[in-house]
Design an enzyme around this catalytic site. Sequence first.
Site, PDB file in Angstrom:
ATOM      1  CE  LYS A  10      57.709  55.351  48.233  1.00  0.00           C
ATOM      2  NZ  LYS A  10      56.980  55.616  49.479  1.00  0.00           N
ATOM      3  NE  ARG A  51      58.955  59.062  51.968  1.00  0.00           N
ATOM      4  CZ  ARG A  51      59.940  59.929  52.098  1.00  0.00           C
ATOM      5  NH1 ARG A  51      61.175  59.493  52.209  1.00  0.00           N
ATOM      6  NH2 ARG A  51      59.701  61.217  52.117  1.00  0.00           N
ATOM      7  N   GLY A  61      49.260  56.972  49.881  1.00  0.00           N
ATOM      8  CA  GLY A  61      48.607  57.361  51.126  1.00  0.00           C
ATOM      9  C   GLY A  61      48.136  56.199  51.977  1.00  0.00           C
ATOM     10  CG  MET A  71      51.584  51.307  52.769  1.00  0.00           C
ATOM     11  SD  MET A  71      50.864  49.953  53.695  1.00  0.00           S
ATOM     12  CE  MET A  71      52.360  49.099  54.109  1.00  0.00           C
ATOM     13  NE  ARG A  74      54.405  57.776  42.701  1.00  0.00           N
ATOM     14  CZ  ARG A  74      53.955  58.007  43.908  1.00  0.00           C
ATOM     15  NH1 ARG A  74      54.185  57.144  44.878  1.00  0.00           N
ATOM     16  NH2 ARG A  74      53.256  59.079  44.180  1.00  0.00           N
ATOM     17  CG  HIS A 102      17.541  42.222  36.824  1.00  0.00           C
ATOM     18  ND1 HIS A 102      17.091  43.518  36.859  1.00  0.00           N
ATOM     19  CD2 HIS A 102      17.061  41.677  35.685  1.00  0.00           C
ATOM     20  CE1 HIS A 102      16.343  43.733  35.787  1.00  0.00           C
ATOM     21  NE2 HIS A 102      16.298  42.630  35.064  1.00  0.00           N
ATOM     22  CB  SER A 136      27.946  30.593  23.504  1.00  0.00           C
ATOM     23  OG  SER A 136      28.253  31.818  24.116  1.00  0.00           O
ATOM     24  CB  CYS A 147      27.805  35.024  25.664  1.00  0.00           C
ATOM     25  SG  CYS A 147      26.806  33.645  26.238  1.00  0.00           S
ATOM     26  CE1 TYR A 180      31.016  34.369  20.857  1.00  0.00           C
ATOM     27  CE2 TYR A 180      31.505  32.765  19.137  1.00  0.00           C
ATOM     28  CZ  TYR A 180      30.676  33.228  20.149  1.00  0.00           C
ATOM     29  OH  TYR A 180      29.537  32.559  20.462  1.00  0.00           O
TER      30      TYR A 180
END
Length: 908
Positions: free
Chosen positions: A32, A103, A112, A114, A376, A490, A798, A865, A885
Site C-alpha cells: 500500500k 492503516r 481484512g 490487519m 493495487r 492415502h 525417477s 514422480c 521431465y
Amino acid sequence: METATTVKTRVYRFGDKKADGNSTMKNLLGGKGANLAEMSRIGIPVPPGFTITTEVCTEYNQLGKNKVIPLIKLEVEEAIREIEKTMKTKFGDDENPLLLSVRSGARVSMPGMMDTVLNLGLNDKAIEGVIRKTKNERFAWDSYRRFIQMYGGVVMGMKPENKEDEDPFEEIIDHLKEKRNIKLDTEFTVQDLQDLVYDFKDAVKKKTGKNFPTDPWDQLWGAVMAVFDSWNGNRAMYYRKIHGYPADWGTAVNVQAMVFGNMGTDSGTGVCFTRDAGTGENVFNGEYLINAQGEDVVAGVRTPQQITRLGSERWAQLAQISEKERVASYPSLEELMPEIFTELDGYQKTLENHYRDMQDMEFTIQQGKLWILQTRNGKRTGAAMVKIAMDLLEEGVLDEKEALMRIDPNKLDELLHPIFDPAALKDAEIIAQGLPASPGAATGQIVFFAEEASKYKYTILVRTETSPEDLEGMHLARGILTARGGMTSHAAVVARGMGKCCISGAGALKINYKTRTMTVDGKVFHDGDWISLNGSTGNIIEGKVATREPELSGEFGELMVLADQYATMKVRTNADTPKDAAVARSFGAQGIGLTRTEHMFFEVDRIKAMREMILASTVKGRKHALKDLLPMQRSDFEGIFEAMQGLPVTIRLLDPPLHEFVPHQLATQKELADELHISLDAVKSKVAELEEFNPMLGHRGCRLGNTYPEITEMQARAIIEAALNLKERGIETHPEIMIPLVGTVNEFLEQEKVIRETAESIFAKRKTKINYSIGTMIEIPRAALLADKIAEHADFFSFGTNDLTQMTFGYSRDDAGKFLPIYLEKGILKEDPFEVLDQEGVGQLVLMGTERGRKTNPHLKVGICGEHGGEPSSVEFCYRAGMNYVSCSPFRVPIARVAAAQAAIKEK
Ligand code: PEP
Ligand code: MG
C-alpha cells in the site's frame, strides 16, 4: 548507536504529486505504501501522508515501544507538518483539525487481516472545529463515535476475543436503537450520536480502567503501535500460515490525511476495478455510495450503486429493477456525477497503463473533490487471471513472456475442477477446516463406509482415514473427508489422482463408526446429512451448496500453447488407468511418469486373486494366483499404452506392503475364508503375520520383488506382452519398467535380471521384440548417495520425493498430520515438505543423485514422480536440477506446464 552517517530513513512521505518512495519499494514500504508513493509521483490525487517502514515493525518486535518511538519521532513530526501544509489544517488544532487514518500495509495484500483506525485526532474540542468547518454536526459526531469505536477496539483491546462474543460498542448501539425504536445507524439523531460518544468512552473506562486518550499525539502513537501489534494478531498469523508468508516480513504503517465521503450529497465513496475480476472482461466496473464512508460500501447495509451506466443496467436487469426505478434510485456515478466519473475514468486508465495490470482502486469524493485512496493489482479468479493476461498480450501491453509470468499456476486449478456457485456460497456455514488435499467442490450426503458410497445419489465419504480397501468407495463418492492424515496421506494422494475433491486431516472431527456420527464442536452430523467440501480451501460446510462445472475458456487453451513454446522440460502424468491417462493427455501430458500398478490390484474383481496370491504358502500356490492376475494386468497396460499412443510410459512394479491388500475387518475376513475354502483362523494368522510395526519402512517396494520374484516376473510379462500385442496392432510403445524403493545396487541388479530374462524368453517365443528400458525410483537417501553406482545399470531415475522426504526428514507420511500443523503454526517449518519440495535438504539429495547418476551414465533420463511434480516452486527446482521431465496427477498437468515455462523464462 546510530551515527549521523548511518541514520536510515524510517518514514517516507507522499502527497501533492511527489513522494520519497516508489513502487519498487514494496518490501520496505509495504504494498500500500509503495503504491501510494508511486501514485503520488504520477499525478494521482492521493490524500497526503507518510509510511513508517516494515523495518520499524521488526525493530518494534525486537526493542519494544519505548525504544522505537524515539527512533521515528522527529521524522513523523516533520511528515505531519508536510501534510498540514497540503491540507491546510493542523494536527491537534481545535479550530481546523487535521484528522488522520492509520492503516497497516504488508508487502502483499492481506485483506481484512490487519487493523485500521480512522478519524484519528478527534477529541471533545476538535469536534467543535469540525462542526464549524463542515457545518455538518451529524457528520462530525458520527465520525467521532466511529473513531472511538475503532480506536477502542483496535488499540485499547475492547474488541472481543471470540467472534461469538458481543462487541461492547455494538451492544451500546443496539441498546440505543431499541430504546429509540429505530433500525438503521442512519436514523440516529445528533443527540443520539453524542450519547454514543459518551457511552463509548464510559465503556472504555470501565473495561480498561483507562481514560480514552484526548491528546492526538497519544492517539497517533497508540494506533501506530497497535498496527505493529496486529501483525502478530491471530487473524494475521492465520493468514500468513495459509499463504506461507514469513513472520519476519513485518507490516508498514500508513498514516494519511482523512478525506470524507460522508459530508453530504456532493460526497461519496467507492471501489472500482479496471477490468472484471470475476470474468476478466475488459470493462471498467465498481460500486459507490453517496454520502458514506468506505466501510459502508463493504458492510452491505445499503445497496451500493454501480459506477458505470453499463454496469448499472446489467445490475438492474439481474436485480429485476425497472429502468425508471434504476435511474431514480440507483443511478450510476456516470449519470449522477458525470465530471467526477470522467476524471475517475481517466485515472483508472492511467493506473492500469502504469501498472500494466488490472487495478483494484478505492476512491472518495469529498464535497465535489475526487481523491484516490489506493490502487493495487486486483485479486481475480483463475478464469479472470488467464483472460486478463492473454488480453493484455493481445493488446500489446505485455509480451509473451510477461503474459506467462502473470499466471499463478496454482490458480489454474480452479479451471480444472467443479466449483461452488459463488452465489450459493454466500450463506454457507463453515463448520470446520481441514487440509485442502485435493481441489474442487463437492456436495453430498454423509456415508461412513466405503461400501456405502453409492447409498445416496451424491455422497461424501467421511473417514478417520482411508485405506486401499476404500478405493472403490472413494471413486463413487463425490468427495472425501478424513479426520487424520496429511497432504500425502492415502486419501490425499488417491483423491488428487482421481481429480476428486478431498479434505484431509480435519482434526476437529470426531468420527464414531458405531453410531455413524461425526461430531464437530458439539454439533452432531448423521449418516445421510448433507455437507459440502471445498477441496481448494479446506472448508467443510454444513448443508448443500450448488456446484457448477468449470468452463474452459478459449484463452486457457491459448495459454497452454504459449506455455509449451517456452517450456523445455517435459510434463508427464501419474496415471494408473487408461481413463486417467486419457484425461492427462487431454490436459497435454507428454507421457506417463508413474503408473502405480498396485492400484490395479485393488479393483473388486482383482483383489480376490491378489489375496489368494498373498495367502498362498508356497511358490506354486503364488504362481497359480498370479496366473489369474496376469491377463488383467496385461489388458490394463494395453489400455494405458493405447491411450498414450507411443509416448513414454513408466510402469512401476508392485510397491506397497502386502498387508494393505488383506482384509482387516472380521466380516471381510470371513468372506475371504469362505471364498478360498480355508479356515478363518488361517486368514487371521496370515493377516497377523503380515502386520508390521513400521510398514512404510517394511516389506515393500523391491523388497517384495526380491523376496517373491514371481511377482516381478508376472508384472514384467504383462508389460512386455502388452507392448507386443500393441505392436501387432501397429501401435508404437515405449515401456519404461521402474523398480521401486531401491537402496542398494544389488537390489536393482536382482530385479533387472528377472525382468530381462522374462522379456528375452517372451521375445524368443514370439519371435519379435520391442524396445524397453529399466530404471529405478530414487526415493531412499542411500540410493541418491550411490546414484553413480546404480546409474551404471539403470536407464533412468525417477525421484520419488514422497518417500525421499519421509526418509530424509524421518517423518512418517501417514502420521505427520499429528505434528506438521503445529510445526507450521510455530514456524518451525515454513511449508509442509510433503507438499512443497524441501529444496534446502531433500533438494540436495535430488541434485546429488542427478549429478552422480549422469557422471557414470551421461544418457540417464531423470524425472520426478512424487507429489511435488505438480507444485510450481518444486517444478522450477526440478528444471534447475536439469531434469528431463516432471510427472504429476492428471489435473495438475496444466499447472506444471505453465510452471515449467516460467522456470525456463526465469532462467533466461
Ligand atoms: C514417492 O515415493 O514419491 C512415490 C512417487 O511413490 P509412492 O508415493 O507410491 O510411494
Ligand atoms: Mg514411494
